[in-house]
Design a protein around this motif. Sequence first.
Motif, PDB file in Angstrom:
ATOM      1  N   MET A 116       0.842  -1.088   0.149  1.00 37.08           N
ATOM      2  CA  MET A 116      -0.039   0.034  -0.061  1.00 37.08           C
ATOM      3  C   MET A 116       0.642   0.987   0.000  1.00 37.08           C
ATOM      4  N   GLU A 117       2.014   1.287   1.042  1.00 36.61           N
ATOM      5  CA  GLU A 117       2.739   2.394   0.863  1.00 36.61           C
ATOM      6  C   GLU A 117       3.374   2.541  -0.482  1.00 36.61           C
ATOM      7  N   LEU A 118       3.958   1.516  -0.797  1.00 39.80           N
ATOM      8  CA  LEU A 118       4.651   1.718  -2.119  1.00 39.80           C
ATOM      9  C   LEU A 118       3.684   2.298  -3.267  1.00 39.80           C
ATOM     10  N   MET A 119       2.566   1.966  -3.358  1.00 36.67           N
ATOM     11  CA  MET A 119       1.700   2.448  -4.342  1.00 36.67           C
ATOM     12  C   MET A 119       1.223   3.727  -4.374  1.00 36.67           C
ATOM     13  N   LEU A 120       0.839   4.056  -2.847  1.00 40.77           N
ATOM     14  CA  LEU A 120       0.718   5.641  -2.507  1.00 40.77           C
ATOM     15  C   LEU A 120       2.091   6.506  -3.027  1.00 40.77           C
ATOM     16  N   ASP A 121       3.135   6.031  -2.625  1.00 40.04           N
ATOM     17  CA  ASP A 121       4.257   6.875  -2.975  1.00 40.04           C
ATOM     18  C   ASP A 121       4.460   7.133  -4.421  1.00 40.04           C
ATOM     19  N   ALA A 122       4.516   5.693  -5.132  1.00 42.91           N
ATOM     20  CA  ALA A 122       4.567   6.212  -6.625  1.00 42.91           C
ATOM     21  C   ALA A 122       3.289   6.956  -7.219  1.00 42.91           C
ATOM     22  N   THR A 123       2.228   6.931  -6.552  1.00 35.99           N
ATOM     23  CA  THR A 123       0.950   7.669  -6.858  1.00 35.99           C
ATOM     24  C   THR A 123       1.350   9.300  -6.752  1.00 35.99           C
ATOM     25  N   ARG A 124       2.042   9.562  -5.779  1.00 39.67           N
ATOM     26  CA  ARG A 124       2.294  10.978  -5.601  1.00 39.67           C
ATOM     27  C   ARG A 124       3.226  11.514  -6.498  1.00 39.67           C
ATOM     28  N   ARG A 125       4.506  10.686  -6.612  1.00 41.57           N
ATOM     29  CA  ARG A 125       5.530  11.000  -7.490  1.00 41.57           C
ATOM     30  C   ARG A 125       4.770  11.186  -9.025  1.00 41.57           C
ATOM     31  N   ALA A 126       4.015  10.334  -9.341  1.00 39.20           N
ATOM     32  CA  ALA A 126       3.446  10.399 -10.813  1.00 39.20           C
ATOM     33  C   ALA A 126       2.493  11.586 -10.971  1.00 39.20           C
ATOM     34  N   ALA A 127       1.964  11.801  -9.847  1.00 38.54           N
ATOM     35  CA  ALA A 127       0.823  13.206  -9.913  1.00 38.54           C
ATOM     36  C   ALA A 127       1.856  14.445 -10.071  1.00 38.54           C
ATOM     37  N   ASP A 128       3.012  14.597  -9.349  1.00 38.57           N
ATOM     38  CA  ASP A 128       3.933  15.535  -9.425  1.00 38.57           C
ATOM     39  C   ASP A 128       4.568  15.669 -10.837  1.00 38.57           C
ATOM     40  N   HIS A 129       5.030  14.323 -11.405  1.00 32.35           N
ATOM     41  CA  HIS A 129       5.667  14.243 -12.541  1.00 32.35           C
ATOM     42  C   HIS A 129       4.553  14.844 -13.888  1.00 32.35           C
ATOM     43  N   ALA A 130       3.330  14.453 -13.779  1.00 34.18           N
ATOM     44  CA  ALA A 130       2.490  14.848 -14.868  1.00 34.18           C
ATOM     45  C   ALA A 130       1.878  15.836 -14.597  1.00 34.18           C
ATOM     46  N   GLY A 131       1.709  16.506 -13.525  1.00 30.96           N
ATOM     47  CA  GLY A 131       1.057  17.820 -13.280  1.00 30.96           C
ATOM     48  C   GLY A 131      -0.342  17.625 -13.040  1.00 30.96           C
ATOM     49  N   ILE A 132      -0.883  16.454 -12.622  1.00 29.79           N
ATOM     50  CA  ILE A 132      -2.171  16.366 -12.402  1.00 29.79           C
ATOM     51  C   ILE A 132      -2.395  15.635 -10.977  1.00 29.79           C
ATOM     52  N   GLY A 133      -3.857  15.778 -10.712  1.00 37.85           N
ATOM     53  CA  GLY A 133      -4.238  15.291  -9.445  1.00 37.85           C
ATOM     54  C   GLY A 133      -4.575  13.857  -9.404  1.00 37.85           C
ATOM     55  N   ILE A 134      -3.977  12.959  -8.596  1.00 38.98           N
ATOM     56  CA  ILE A 134      -4.218  11.482  -8.512  1.00 38.98           C
ATOM     57  C   ILE A 134      -4.565  11.323  -7.234  1.00 38.98           C
ATOM     58  N   ALA A 135      -5.678  10.571  -6.967  1.00 39.30           N
ATOM     59  CA  ALA A 135      -6.033   9.940  -5.607  1.00 39.30           C
ATOM     60  C   ALA A 135      -6.302   8.283  -5.596  1.00 39.30           C
ATOM     61  N   VAL A 136      -6.495   7.810  -4.634  1.00 42.80           N
ATOM     62  CA  VAL A 136      -6.460   6.334  -4.780  1.00 42.80           C
ATOM     63  C   VAL A 136      -8.053   5.974  -4.124  1.00 42.80           C
ATOM     64  N   VAL A 137      -8.460   4.802  -4.729  1.00 44.60           N
ATOM     65  CA  VAL A 137      -9.571   4.103  -4.244  1.00 44.60           C
ATOM     66  C   VAL A 137      -9.064   2.625  -3.981  1.00 44.60           C
TER      67      VAL A 137
END
Length: 361
Positions: A116-137
């Motif tokens: 879970m923590e790996l995926m959340l960290d990857a999500t945060r980095r991806a959002a910053d990289h692409a300049g969009i908002g990303i949340a998790v369900v």
Amino acid sequence: MPRPLSELPKAHLHLHFTGSMRHSTLVELARGHGSHLPDSLKEDWPPQLRATDERGWFRFQRLYDIARSVLQRESDVYRLLREAAEDEAAEGSGWLEIQIDPSGYASTFGGLTSAMELMLDATRRAADHAGIGIAVVVAANRTRHPLDAKTLARLATRYMDQGVVGFGLSNDERRGRARDFDGAFRLAKRAGLLAVPHGGELLGAASVAECVDVLEADRVGHGVRAAESPRLMERLAARGIACEVCPTSNVGLGVVERAEDVPLRRLFEAGVPIALGADDPLLFGARLLPQYELARQVYGFSDPELAELARQSIRVSAAPEEVRKRLFQGIDDWLASDDGRDGDRPASGTERIGDRPSSEG
């Protein structure tokens, strides 16, 4: 020419983690790990699927499990989410809610919490990289025990301050009734998470009603079978409960025979909020933009109606207020723009947005 749909700001609320992988990435990772892929995931991609019978669903799930197996390193997870975010940004998505079941990766990445923590960290980095908002369900699996779903609901509530906004329920409706998972959804709702279970895909309107009445759904994944009941559509419209409609997926799994048979127009005209979604582009061969192209070309949505579809996707999302305002303003600007610019080329099953190369390889 029509306004370019890739420039229409929108939210994407129905995208599964594994199914968001680019096909080219699947092939490359499998080759690098020495994993065998069946022809249906290589030369004959996208696979011919039909999940309305038990054998067909088993084949769909088997291909999904094979795709999951190529994600063996932490760097693979980071790459998948980075590329998914790039593709979302290219299609005009300013907000993404991606569905994750960390239990499918727990054995690979050191346990449920570590995954879970790996995926959340990857999500945060991806959002910053692409300049969009990303949340998790966080999505539980209908084919597993309801106690497993409770474990995931507790995990989801623990990470609400790190980007988890909803709790879902996926997999084959025929193998797990919504009511069996009411305890997990009570936990999630009590904590303030959105309830976003799948329903009304392989089963009819009663499946959608059960998600609404028992699980107190805020949105229903798919939900297209609600169109079989005018009374249910009235209830969904009155309560503002959205259906996350995924036309390409509906055709791919045999829910309908043709794209023309997806009741998108019927739901829209009944006042049911709609959020178009791609579901699993890796297996269906199309990301979000082709769903909007279908709305325009097959269901006859005008540009003002397409703008309203985009607004609805944002309204029913968990996007922060500042993100909503920015995206709504972008929709107004898109609608106010000239019609005479070159439009997007029609997106089809043969023009696969997911195969665009990553800017970081």
